[in-house]
Design a protein around this motif. Structure first.
Motif, mmCIF file in Angstrom:
data_model
loop_
_atom_site.group_PDB
_atom_site.id
_atom_site.type_symbol
_atom_site.label_atom_id
_atom_site.label_comp_id
_atom_site.label_asym_id
_atom_site.label_seq_id
_atom_site.Cartn_x
_atom_site.Cartn_y
_atom_site.Cartn_z
ATOM 1 N N PHE A 69 0.807 -1.217 0.000
ATOM 2 C CA PHE A 69 0.000 0.000 0.000
ATOM 3 C C PHE A 69 0.843 1.271 0.000
ATOM 4 N N ASN B 68 0.267 2.705 -3.230
ATOM 5 C CA ASN B 68 -1.131 2.914 -3.612
ATOM 6 C C ASN B 68 -1.383 4.401 -3.887
ATOM 7 N N GLU B 69 -2.064 4.641 -4.982
ATOM 8 C CA GLU B 69 -2.310 6.016 -5.413
ATOM 9 C C GLU B 69 -3.203 6.764 -4.422
ATOM 10 N N ASN C 114 -8.352 -0.684 -0.759
ATOM 11 C CA ASN C 114 -8.416 -0.846 -2.213
ATOM 12 C C ASN C 114 -7.152 -0.317 -2.856
ATOM 13 N N PHE C 115 -6.570 -1.151 -3.685
ATOM 14 C CA PHE C 115 -5.398 -0.689 -4.413
ATOM 15 C C PHE C 115 -5.877 -0.042 -5.694
ATOM 16 N N THR C 116 -5.738 1.288 -5.763
ATOM 17 C CA THR C 116 -6.360 2.000 -6.874
ATOM 18 C C THR C 116 -5.390 2.301 -7.998
#
Lengths: 272, 350, 269
Positions: free
Chosen positions: C29, C32-33, C39-41
Motif C-alpha cells: 500500500f 497505492n495512489e 483498495n489498491f487504486t
C-alpha cells in the motif's frame, strides 16, 4: 596490577549511581510525598480507584504471554530440528521484524483491523462482516502477541537446540508417546527457556502504553497509559505517576520471582 | 661450583590467608636444566610465577645474578616464560608473535627478521611465518611459544608445564627437543611439571616439592635411588612404603621380619619408613621367601606384570616379567641394596 | 534427520505469514495512489517523494543518527572500561554492580524513562533554565546502552586467558602497552558487537526518548506523531524503506560472516 585496573570502572560507577540508582530513588521519593514534598501515603492508597486498569493490564498481558508461549513452543522445536544452515535463515526471519520499529509494526495492524481496513473488506467479499475489530481488547492482545512473539521464540529456540535428539529418542525407546515425550522430557528440559520467554513477553506487555493506545482506543487503558498521562498527558501528577510506577515495578518483580521459582536451580541467561 | 643465577630466599606466598609457599629457599645454577616437580597444589607453579615476577611474595627475596629483583615488574626482568597452554596472541600471526618482544624493545626491523627466522628455523617452523597460531597443532603452537620466549635471548627460560596439553608421543619428542635446545643455547631452563618421568628424563637437577616447600634437591639418579623421605619415594616412581623399626646399623625390622640393609646411623629402635621399589621384589616359591603372601591380582602392563600380593594386611606391589596365578601362595625376597630406609615423615607432610 | 512432516511445515508457514503479512501489506500500500487502506487504486511513488520532502521526518532522522552515534561511542568506551574494572574486582562487588546494571534491562522501559524524567525535573527545579533536550536525551541513551556493552565485553574478558596478559608483560610490555597490544585486540569483536547493539537500540528507542527528549523529535517520536494523524500513507513508505534497509544490512552482515567462516575453514584444512 589489579588495583590499578579497578579504577577503569570508576566513571561508570559514578554514572550508574547518578543515572540508574538516583532516578529510581526519585520514583520512590515522589511516590511517598505530596506536591509540597511532605510524606504521604495518599498516592498509593489513591490507586485503588484505578484497580480495574491494573487488573486489565495484568490480564491482557498474561493472555498475550500464554498465546505467545503456545504459538512459539512448537515453532521453536521445529526450528531447532532443522539443518544448521536452514536454522540460520529461519532465525533471521524471526528476528527481522524485531528490528523494525514497533510503532510501525503496530501501525500496520491499525490499518488491517480498521472498520474499512483490509481484513473487513476481504471478508466483505464473502458477505461476512464488517466486524468491529479495532479498539477492542482482542486487538490489544493481538498487538502484544505480534510485537513480542520473537521474544518468546528466541529463548525457547536457544534452549531447544541444546536438547540432543538422542534424549527424545531415548524417551521413545523407553515407551513414551508424544504426550509423554513433551511433558516428561521436552518441557522439563526447556524450562529455563520457557521462563525467560515468559518474562521477556510479559514485562513489555504489561507496561505498554503504545499498543493499547493505537489498537485499544481510549477505552482500554493500561497501567502504561495511566503513568504516561501523569507525566506527559493532561493529568500532570508526578507523585501519583511515581506511585503507579512503583506498583508496576512490584508487578514485574513478582512475575520474575514466580518464573524464577518455576525455574528452580537450573537458571540460564536470557538471549540478549 | 657453577655460579648461582636465580636465588630465592625465604619466600612466603599466601592466597587469601592460605599458605602456598612456606619460606622456600632455592639456588638455581646457571646453564642448568632445573625441574620443579611435585603434585598439583605443591607450590611449583607459584615458585615459577615468583621468579617471573607475576606474583609478589608476601615476604622473602628474589635475587637474579646477585641483584635483588623482588618487586620488579615482569617486563623489566631478564627472564622469559613459556606458558601453560602457550598463551599465543590469536590476533597476530606466527611471525608477529615471535617478533612481539623484539618490537617492544625497538630492535631494528632487519635484525628482527633474521632473529625471528633463525628462531623459527631452530624450532622447525620455517615456512609457518604467515600462519595464524590457532590453525597450528598443539606441538607447533608449543614451538612458537618457545621461539617467542627465546628470541629475546633471556638468561633464564621459565617453562610452566609446557607439554601438559600434548599427547604422549609428542611429549616424548618435545622432551628431547627441549633438552637439545637448552644444550645448544647454553642457558638456564626452569621447568615445572608434575610428571616424574619427564623430570627424570630431562633435568640436570630435580627439585621435588610438596606442601609449599622443597622435599629434596638432587640429580635424577640421586632422587630416584636415594629418596630422602617417603613422599619423594612415593612420588618418584612406584613404591611399597612400610613402617619399620631400625634394629641396629644394617638391620631393619618390618612386616614381622628382620632384614639386612645397607643403612646405618639411625637412633636405636628408631621408627622409620621403609621403601621398596616394586621391581626390586623377587618372587620365589613360598617356602624360600623371606616373606610370603597370597596373590590378589595380576595385571599385564606391557613390559611387565603388576602383581598385588597380600601379606599380613599389607598389599605389596610387585613388577615381574613372570605372571602368577591369583590365589596362589608365593614367597618374596628383597636384597639389602633394595631396601631404602628414611626418617619418618611428620604426619602433616603426608 | 527425518523429513519434516507436512503438518509442521504448514505450521511454520502459518506463523511466518502472521509475522510478515502485515509488513507486506504496508509495502504494497506504500505504492497505492489513493489514501485507501483496503483498495489498491493505482501505482504511485508519490508517498516516497512526499516522505523525502518531509522536513520533520528528515530532521528527526538526522537527530536519531547523531544521538545514536554519539551515545554509542560514549557508551562503548564507558562500558569497556567498566568491564575491565569490574573484571578485576572481588566477587561480591562485581555481583552488586552487575545486578544494578541489569536494572535498565529488566525494568519496563516506561519506568526507566519516567525515573530519568523525574531526575531531570528535579535538576531543572534546582538550577532552573532549560534542561530537557539534547543532553538529557544523550544521557538517557548512554544509560540504557552501557549495560549491553558490559554484558558483551565481560564474558569475553572472562574467557580470555590471563596468561595472555602475563605473556605480554613477560615479553616486555608495560601494563598499558599490554592492554592496547594484547587485551584490546582480543576483546575487540565483543566491543564492536556491543557498539552495534547500542546503535540499534538507540535508533529504535521510543519510550525512554519520549520521556526525556523535551520538545526534540527523534525518528521514532516523529513516527509516533504521524500515527496519531489518522491516515498518512507516508508511514507505509517509511516502513518499507526501513525494512529494506534492515534486510540489506542483515544480508550483508550474514554474507560477510559466511565468507569469513569459509575462509577460516579453508585455511584450517
Amino acid at each position: 596490577m589489579k588495583l590499578k585496573s579497578k579504577i577503569c570502572a570508576a566513571p561508570y560507577l559514578v554514572w550508574m549511581v547518578a543515572f540508574i540508582v538516583a532516578p529510581l530513588l526519585m520514583v520512590i521519593y515522589f511516590a511517598f510525598t505530596d506536591k509540597a514534598g511532605h510524606f504521604t501515603l495518599e498516592n498509593l492508597s489513591g490507586l485503588s480507584q484505578y484497580s480495574s486498569v491494573f487488573i486489565r493490564s495484568i490480564l491482557l498481558a498474561a493472555i498475550a504471554t500464554v498465546i505467545c508461549l503456545f504459538l512459539a513452543y512448537p515453532l521453536s522445536f521445529m526450528l531447532s530440528r532443522l539443518r544448521v544452515n536452514k536454522q540460520r535463515i529461519m532465525l533471521m526471519l524471526v528476528m527481522l521484524p524485531m528490528w523494525m520499529n514497533f510503532l510501525l509494526r503496530t501501525y500496520a495492524w491499525m490499518t488491517l483491523l480498521e472498520r474499512n481496513g483490509l481484513i473487513n473488506s476481504f471478508l466483505g467479499l464473502f458477505g461476512i462482516g464488517p466486524f468491529n475489530m479495532i479498539n477492542t481488547q482482542g486487538a490489544v492482545v493481538l498487538g502484544m502477541v505480534y510485537n513480542y512473539l520473537p521474544y518468546m521464540i528466541l529463548p525457547l529456540y536457544t534452549i531447544m537446540v541444546k536438547i540432543d535428539n538422542s534424549l527424545i529418542e531415548a524417551a521413545e525407546d523407553l515407551g513414551a508417546n508424544l504426550f509423554h515425550k513433551v511433558t516428561k522430557v521436552l518441557i522439563p528440559l526447556s524450562m529455563p527457556g520457557i521462563t525467560t520467554g515468559i518474562t521477556m513477553v510479559f514485562v513489555p506487555s504489561v507496561s505498554t502504553f503504545i499498543i493499547s493506545r493505537m489498537l485499544g482506543g481510549g477505552s482500554n487503558m493500561m497501567i502504561g497509559d495511566l503513568i504516561e498521562l501523569q507525566f506527559l498527558g493532561n493529568s500532570y501528577n508526578y507523585n501519583l505517576g511515581s506511585a503507579m510506577s512503583l506498583v508496576l515495578m512490584v508487578v514485574v518483580l513478582l512475575c520474575m520471582s514466580v518464573t524464577n521459582m518455576m525455574d528452580g536451580e537450573n537458571k540460564e541467561g536470557g538471549v540478549i | 661450583m657453577e655460579n648461582t643465577i636465580v636465588a630465592l630466599k625465604d619466600i612466603v606466598v599466601d592466597f587469601d590467608g592460605e599458605a602456598v609457599l612456606t619460606g622456600l629457599s632455592l639456588d638455581i645454577h646457571d646453564k642448568e636444566f632445573v625441574t620443579l616437580l611435585g603434585p598439583s597444589g605443591c607450590g611449583k607453579t607459584t615458585t615459577l610465577r615468583v621468579i617471573g615476577g607475576f606474583l609478589e611474595p608476601k615476604s622473602g627475596n628474589v635475587f637474579f645474578d646477585g641483584k635483588d629483583i623482588t618487586g620488579m615488574p615482569p617486563y623489566k626482568r631478564q627472564v622469559n616464560t613459556v606458558f601453560q597452554k602457550y598463551a599465543l596472541f590469536p590476533h597476530l600471526n606466527v611471525y608477529e608473535n615471535v617478533a612481539f618482544g623484539l618490537r617492544l624493545r625497538k630492535v631494528e626491523e632487519k635484525e628482527i627478521k633474521t632473529r625471528v627466522l633463525g628462531m623459527l628455523e631452530m624450532v622447525g617452523l620455517r615456512g609457518f611465518e604467515r600462519r595464524d597460531p590457532t590453525t597450528l597443532s598443539g606441538g607447533q603452537q608449543q614451538r612458537v611459544a618457545i621461539a617467542r620466549a627465546l628470541v629475546n635471548h633471556p638468561r633464564v627460560l621459565l617453562l610452566d608445564e609446557p607439554l601438559g596439553a600434548l599427547d604422549l608421543k609428542l611429549r616424548k619428542e618435545m622432551q628431547t627437543e627441549l633438552k637439545r635446545i637448552q644444550k645448544n643455547l647454553n642457558i638456564t631452563f626452569i621447568y615445572v611439571t608434575h610428571d616424574q618421568e619427564e623430570a627424570l628424563t630431562m633435568s640436570d637437577t630435580v627439585v621435588v616439592m610438596n606442601g609449599g616447600d622443597i622435599q629434596q634437591i638432587g640429580t635424577p639418579v640421586d632422587i630416584y635411588n636415594e629418596p630422602k623421605n617417603a613422599f619423594v619415594a612415593d612420588f618418584i616412581g612406584e613404591s611399597n612404603i612400610l613402617s619399620g623399626v631400625m634394629e641396629r646399623d644394617f638391620c631393619v625390622e618390618f612386616s614381622g621380619q628382620q632384614f639386612a640393609c645397607v643403612d646405618k646411623g639411625f637412633a636405636p629402635r628408631e621408627l622409620v619408613d621403609v621403601v621398596v621399589r616394586p621391581e626390586d621384589v623377587q618372587v620365589v616359591p613360598a617356602i624360600q621367601g623371606q616373606l610370603s603372601g597370597v596373590v590378589k591380582s595380576v595385571i599385564f602392563k606391557g613390559v611387565h606384570y603388576e602383581i598385588i600380593v597380600e601379606q599380613a594386611g599389607f598389599e605389596w606391589k610387585i613388577h615381574s616379567t613372570q605372571s602368577q596365578q591369583p590365589g596362589e601362595f608365593i614367597g618374596m625376597n628383597i636384597g639389602p641394596d633394595e631396601i631404602h630406609i628414611m626418617h619418618r615423615m611428620e604426619e602433616a607432610a603426608r | 534427520m527425518k523429513k519434516m512432516s507436512f503438518l509442521s511445515k504448514a505450521y511454520m508457514v502459518l506463523i511466518f505469514s502472521f509475522m510478515y503479512v502485515p509488513i507486506a501489506v504496508m509495502a504494497v500500500f506504500s505504492f497505492n495512489e489513493s489514501k485507501s487502506r483496503s483498495n489498491f487504486t493505482g501505482f504511485t511513488f508519490d508517498w516516497y517523494i512526499n516522505l523525502f520532502r518531509n522536513d520533520m521526518i528528515l530532521s528527526a532522522l538526522g537527530l536519531s543518527l547523531v544521538i545514536a552515534l554519539v551515545a554509542s561511542v560514549i557508551a562503548t568506551i564507558l562500558g569497556t572500561m567498566a568491564s575491565i574494572g569490574i573484571h578485576s574486582m572481588h566477587r561480591a562487588s562485581r555481583t552488586v554492580i552487575m545486578n544494578i546494571s541489569y536494572l535498565p534491562v529488566i525494568n519496563p522501559e516506561i519506568i526507566t524513562g519516567v525515573s530519568m524524567m523525574l531526575l531531570f525535573v528535579v535538576v531543572k527545579n534546582w538550577m532552573g533554565g532549560k534542561v530537557f533536550g539534547m543532553p538529557t536525551l544523550l544521557i538517557a541513551h548512554i544509560t540504557f546502552c552501557v549495560p549491553y556493552v558490559i554484558f558483551n565485553v565481560s564474558p569475553k574478558l572472562r574467557q580470555m586467558d590471563v596468561r595472555m596478559w602475563e605473556a605480554a608483560l613477560d615479553l616486555g610490555c608495560t601494563p598499558v602497552q599490554a592492554f592496547f597490544k594484547v587485551v584490546l585486540p582480543e576483546i575487540m569483536p565483543a566491543v564492536f558487537s556491543g557498539f552495534l547493539i547500542c546503535l540499534t537500540y538507540s535508533i529504535d528507542d521510543f519510550i525512554i526518548s519520549y520521556f526525556t527528549s523535551g520538545t526534540l523529535q527523534t525518528l521514532p517520536i516523529a513516527i509516533y506523531s504521524m500515527t496519531r494523524k489518522k491516515v498518512s500513507p507516508e508511514i507505509n513508505a517509511l516502513s518499507t524503506i526501513m525494512f529494506v534497509v534492515i534486510l540489506s544490512i542483515i544480508l550483508f552482515v550474514n554474507a560477510q560472516d559466511s565468507r569469513r567462516q569459509k575462509k577460516s575453514s579453508a585455511r584450517r584444512s
